[in-house]
Design a protein around this motif. Structure first.
Motif, PDB file in Angstrom:
ATOM      1  N   GLU A  27       0.723  -1.070   0.049  1.00 11.17           N
ATOM      2  CA  GLU A  27       0.482   0.078   0.184  1.00 11.17           C
ATOM      3  C   GLU A  27       0.900   1.392  -0.134  1.00 11.17           C
ATOM      4  OE1 GLU A  27      -4.213  -0.708   2.432  1.00 11.17           O
ATOM      5  OE2 GLU A  27      -2.544  -0.649   2.953  1.00 11.17           O
ATOM      6  N   GLU A  28       1.589   1.455   0.683  1.00  9.72           N
ATOM      7  CA  GLU A  28       2.989   2.511   1.139  1.00  9.72           C
ATOM      8  C   GLU A  28       3.816   2.459  -0.729  1.00  9.72           C
ATOM      9  OE1 GLU A  28       6.357   4.261   1.181  1.00  9.72           O
ATOM     10  OE2 GLU A  28       6.054   2.271   1.374  1.00  9.72           O
ATOM     11  N   ARG A  29       3.773   1.649  -0.927  1.00  9.89           N
ATOM     12  CA  ARG A  29       4.414   1.394  -2.569  1.00  9.89           C
ATOM     13  C   ARG A  29       3.230   2.193  -3.216  1.00  9.89           C
ATOM     14  NH1 ARG A  29       7.917   1.116   0.733  1.00  9.89           N
ATOM     15  NH2 ARG A  29      10.052  -0.281   0.485  1.00  9.89           N
ATOM     16  N   PHE A  30       1.745   1.469  -3.550  1.00  9.12           N
ATOM     17  CA  PHE A  30       1.345   2.214  -4.322  1.00  9.12           C
ATOM     18  C   PHE A  30       0.883   4.233  -4.062  1.00  9.12           C
ATOM     19  CE2 PHE A  30       0.625  -2.117  -6.053  1.00  9.12           C
ATOM     20  CZ  PHE A  30      -0.253  -1.201  -6.946  1.00  9.12           C
ATOM     21  N   SER A  31       1.101   4.134  -2.648  1.00 12.21           N
ATOM     22  CA  SER A  31       0.492   5.320  -2.259  1.00 12.21           C
ATOM     23  C   SER A  31       1.668   6.554  -2.072  1.00 12.21           C
ATOM     24  CB  SER A  31      -0.157   5.481  -0.755  1.00 12.21           C
ATOM     25  OG  SER A  31       0.993   5.362  -0.032  1.00 12.21           O
ATOM     26  N   LYS A  32       2.464   6.066  -2.314  1.00  7.78           N
ATOM     27  CA  LYS A  32       3.853   7.174  -2.139  1.00  7.78           C
ATOM     28  C   LYS A  32       4.481   7.092  -4.197  1.00  7.78           C
ATOM     29  CE  LYS A  32       4.758   7.623   2.232  1.00  7.78           C
ATOM     30  NZ  LYS A  32       5.490   6.713   3.332  1.00  7.78           N
ATOM     31  N   LYS A  33       5.105   6.100  -5.076  1.00  6.82           N
ATOM     32  CA  LYS A  33       5.630   6.145  -5.574  1.00  6.82           C
ATOM     33  C   LYS A  33       5.276   5.632  -6.886  1.00  6.82           C
ATOM     34  CE  LYS A  33      10.215   4.147  -3.399  1.00  6.82           C
ATOM     35  NZ  LYS A  33      10.841   2.989  -3.525  1.00  6.82           N
ATOM     36  N   VAL A  34       4.005   4.644  -7.287  1.00 13.94           N
ATOM     37  CA  VAL A  34       3.395   3.953  -7.888  1.00 13.94           C
ATOM     38  C   VAL A  34       2.933   5.754  -8.821  1.00 13.94           C
ATOM     39  CG1 VAL A  34       1.270   3.240  -9.466  1.00 13.94           C
ATOM     40  CG2 VAL A  34       3.107   2.472  -7.735  1.00 13.94           C
ATOM     41  N   SER A  35       1.883   6.166  -7.875  1.00 10.00           N
ATOM     42  CA  SER A  35       1.506   7.464  -8.219  1.00 10.00           C
ATOM     43  C   SER A  35       2.324   9.114  -8.938  1.00 10.00           C
ATOM     44  CB  SER A  35       0.278   8.604  -7.464  1.00 10.00           C
ATOM     45  OG  SER A  35       0.946   8.915  -6.271  1.00 10.00           O
ATOM     46  N   LYS A  36       3.776   8.585  -8.736  1.00  9.27           N
ATOM     47  CA  LYS A  36       4.124  10.034  -8.972  1.00  9.27           C
ATOM     48  C   LYS A  36       5.614   9.500 -10.120  1.00  9.27           C
ATOM     49  CE  LYS A  36       5.760  11.912  -4.356  1.00  9.27           C
ATOM     50  NZ  LYS A  36       6.484  11.436  -3.131  1.00  9.27           N
ATOM     51  N   ILE A  37       5.529   8.317 -10.000  1.00  2.00           N
ATOM     52  CA  ILE A  37       5.972   7.505 -11.462  1.00  2.00           C
ATOM     53  C   ILE A  37       5.363   7.799 -12.796  1.00  2.00           C
ATOM     54  CG2 ILE A  37       7.030   5.767 -12.565  1.00  2.00           C
ATOM     55  CD1 ILE A  37       8.204   4.421  -9.726  1.00  2.00           C
ATOM     56  N   PHE A  38       3.864   7.570 -12.110  1.00  2.00           N
ATOM     57  CA  PHE A  38       2.872   7.532 -13.738  1.00  2.00           C
ATOM     58  C   PHE A  38       3.022   8.841 -13.397  1.00  2.00           C
ATOM     59  CE2 PHE A  38      -1.191   7.869 -14.652  1.00  2.00           C
ATOM     60  CZ  PHE A  38      -1.347   6.259 -16.042  1.00  2.00           C
ATOM     61  N   LYS A  39       3.175  10.021 -12.699  1.00  2.00           N
ATOM     62  CA  LYS A  39       2.791  11.299 -13.415  1.00  2.00           C
ATOM     63  C   LYS A  39       3.871  11.501 -14.048  1.00  2.00           C
ATOM     64  CE  LYS A  39       1.752  15.906 -11.129  1.00  2.00           C
ATOM     65  NZ  LYS A  39       1.627  16.769  -9.781  1.00  2.00           N
ATOM     66  N   ASN A  40       4.846  11.194 -13.261  1.00  2.00           N
ATOM     67  CA  ASN A  40       6.309  11.271 -14.494  1.00  2.00           C
ATOM     68  C   ASN A  40       6.401  10.556 -15.153  1.00  2.00           C
ATOM     69  OD1 ASN A  40       9.171  12.992 -14.349  1.00  2.00           O
ATOM     70  ND2 ASN A  40       9.828  11.270 -14.785  1.00  2.00           N
ATOM     71  N   HIS A  41       5.336  10.096 -15.676  1.00  6.48           N
ATOM     72  CA  HIS A  41       5.706   8.728 -17.027  1.00  6.48           C
ATOM     73  C   HIS A  41       5.089   9.814 -17.895  1.00  6.48           C
ATOM     74  CE1 HIS A  41       5.041   5.655 -19.794  1.00  6.48           C
ATOM     75  NE2 HIS A  41       3.863   5.804 -19.805  1.00  6.48           N
ATOM     76  N   HIS A  42       3.781  10.644 -17.836  1.00  4.36           N
ATOM     77  CA  HIS A  42       3.096  11.479 -18.661  1.00  4.36           C
ATOM     78  C   HIS A  42       3.570  12.582 -18.907  1.00  4.36           C
ATOM     79  CE1 HIS A  42      -0.368   8.902 -19.509  1.00  4.36           C
ATOM     80  NE2 HIS A  42      -0.311   8.004 -18.765  1.00  4.36           N
ATOM     81  N   GLN A  43       4.356  13.162 -18.365  1.00  6.34           N
ATOM     82  CA  GLN A  43       4.969  14.778 -18.118  1.00  6.34           C
ATOM     83  C   GLN A  43       6.688  14.651 -19.123  1.00  6.34           C
ATOM     84  OE1 GLN A  43       5.496  16.084 -14.092  1.00  6.34           O
ATOM     85  NE2 GLN A  43       3.406  16.694 -14.661  1.00  6.34           N
ATOM     86  N   ASN A  44       7.127  13.249 -19.113  1.00  5.67           N
ATOM     87  CA  ASN A  44       8.343  13.444 -19.631  1.00  5.67           C
ATOM     88  C   ASN A  44       7.815  12.192 -21.621  1.00  5.67           C
ATOM     89  OD1 ASN A  44      10.333  14.104 -18.392  1.00  5.67           O
ATOM     90  ND2 ASN A  44       9.715  12.580 -17.227  1.00  5.67           N
ATOM     91  N   ASN A  45       6.545  12.881 -21.705  1.00  9.35           N
ATOM     92  CA  ASN A  45       6.067  12.247 -23.438  1.00  9.35           C
ATOM     93  C   ASN A  45       6.261  10.722 -23.654  1.00  9.35           C
ATOM     94  OD1 ASN A  45       4.837  15.494 -22.983  1.00  9.35           O
ATOM     95  ND2 ASN A  45       7.226  15.430 -24.577  1.00  9.35           N
ATOM     96  N   TYR A  46       5.856  10.355 -22.684  1.00 10.57           N
ATOM     97  CA  TYR A  46       5.766   8.354 -22.683  1.00 10.57           C
ATOM     98  C   TYR A  46       3.971   8.098 -23.364  1.00 10.57           C
ATOM     99  CZ  TYR A  46      11.320   8.644 -22.018  1.00 10.57           C
ATOM    100  OH  TYR A  46      11.887   9.075 -21.627  1.00 10.57           O
ATOM    101  N   ASP A  47       3.864   9.134 -23.055  1.00 10.94           N
ATOM    102  CA  ASP A  47       2.192   8.772 -23.770  1.00 10.94           C
ATOM    103  C   ASP A  47       1.322   7.457 -24.265  1.00 10.94           C
ATOM    104  OD1 ASP A  47       1.115  10.606 -21.679  1.00 10.94           O
ATOM    105  OD2 ASP A  47       0.614  11.816 -22.820  1.00 10.94           O
ATOM    106  N   ASN A  48       2.934   7.421 -26.025  1.00 14.89           N
ATOM    107  CA  ASN A  48       3.072   6.187 -26.415  1.00 14.89           C
ATOM    108  C   ASN A  48       2.588   4.821 -26.060  1.00 14.89           C
ATOM    109  OD1 ASN A  48       5.140   7.024 -26.254  1.00 14.89           O
ATOM    110  ND2 ASN A  48       5.563   6.278 -28.585  1.00 14.89           N
ATOM    111  N   LYS A  49       3.365   4.731 -24.859  1.00  9.88           N
ATOM    112  CA  LYS A  49       3.811   3.231 -24.679  1.00  9.88           C
ATOM    113  C   LYS A  49       3.240   3.247 -22.835  1.00  9.88           C
ATOM    114  CE  LYS A  49       8.524   4.020 -25.819  1.00  9.88           C
ATOM    115  NZ  LYS A  49      10.073   3.274 -25.121  1.00  9.88           N
ATOM    116  N   ARG A  50       2.655   2.301 -22.802  1.00  8.18           N
ATOM    117  CA  ARG A  50       1.796   1.517 -21.655  1.00  8.18           C
ATOM    118  C   ARG A  50       2.407   1.233 -20.009  1.00  8.18           C
ATOM    119  NH1 ARG A  50      -2.982   1.179 -19.857  1.00  8.18           N
ATOM    120  NH2 ARG A  50      -3.235  -0.570 -18.322  1.00  8.18           N
TER     121      ARG A  50
END
Length: 113
Positions: A27-50
């Motif tokens: 749960e801690e990994r999801f609340s602290k890491k996954v959301s931040k990584i996912f947000k950064n993923h989209h900010q770096n224009n990787y939207d075409n990648k799953r």
């Protein structure tokens, strides 16, 4: 750990604890890491990648952690969630023909697999 492929980016969280990974840790990994990584993923224009988040634990997961992971995997549409315990990790190492990883898993973590 990150692996970048043509169609996806895989983010791995690997644990080599003596005890099973608990629901609190997952749960801690999801609340602290996954959301931040996912947000950064989209900010770096990787939207075409799953985006794929993998949780690896050589000691396995508690029943509560497995329930949490299964529920998240079933309910999450923005990205994929995968999770692997010792036997699945060992099989992935064998399938990849990564002898060094296979040997490390067998020597340090395996119960005769």
């Amino acid at each position: 750990m990150e692996a970048n492929f043509e169609d996806k980016i895989i983010f791995r969280e690997c644990k080599a604890y003596k005890n099973m990974v608990s629901k609190d840790i997952v749960e801690e990994r999801f609340s602290k890491k996954v959301s931040k990584i996912f947000k950064n993923h989209h900010q770096n224009n990787y939207d075409n990648k799953r985006c794929v988040f993998e949780f690896w634990s050589v000691s396995g997961f508690t029943e509560q952690a497995l329930s949490f992971l299964k529920e998240k995997k079933g309910n999450t549409k923005k990205y994929d969630i995968e999770f692997y315990s010792e036997k699945e990790i060992m099989q992935k190492a064998k399938d990849s023909r990564a002898k060094k990883i296979t040997n490390i898993m067998r020597d340090y973590f395996s119960d005769g697999v």
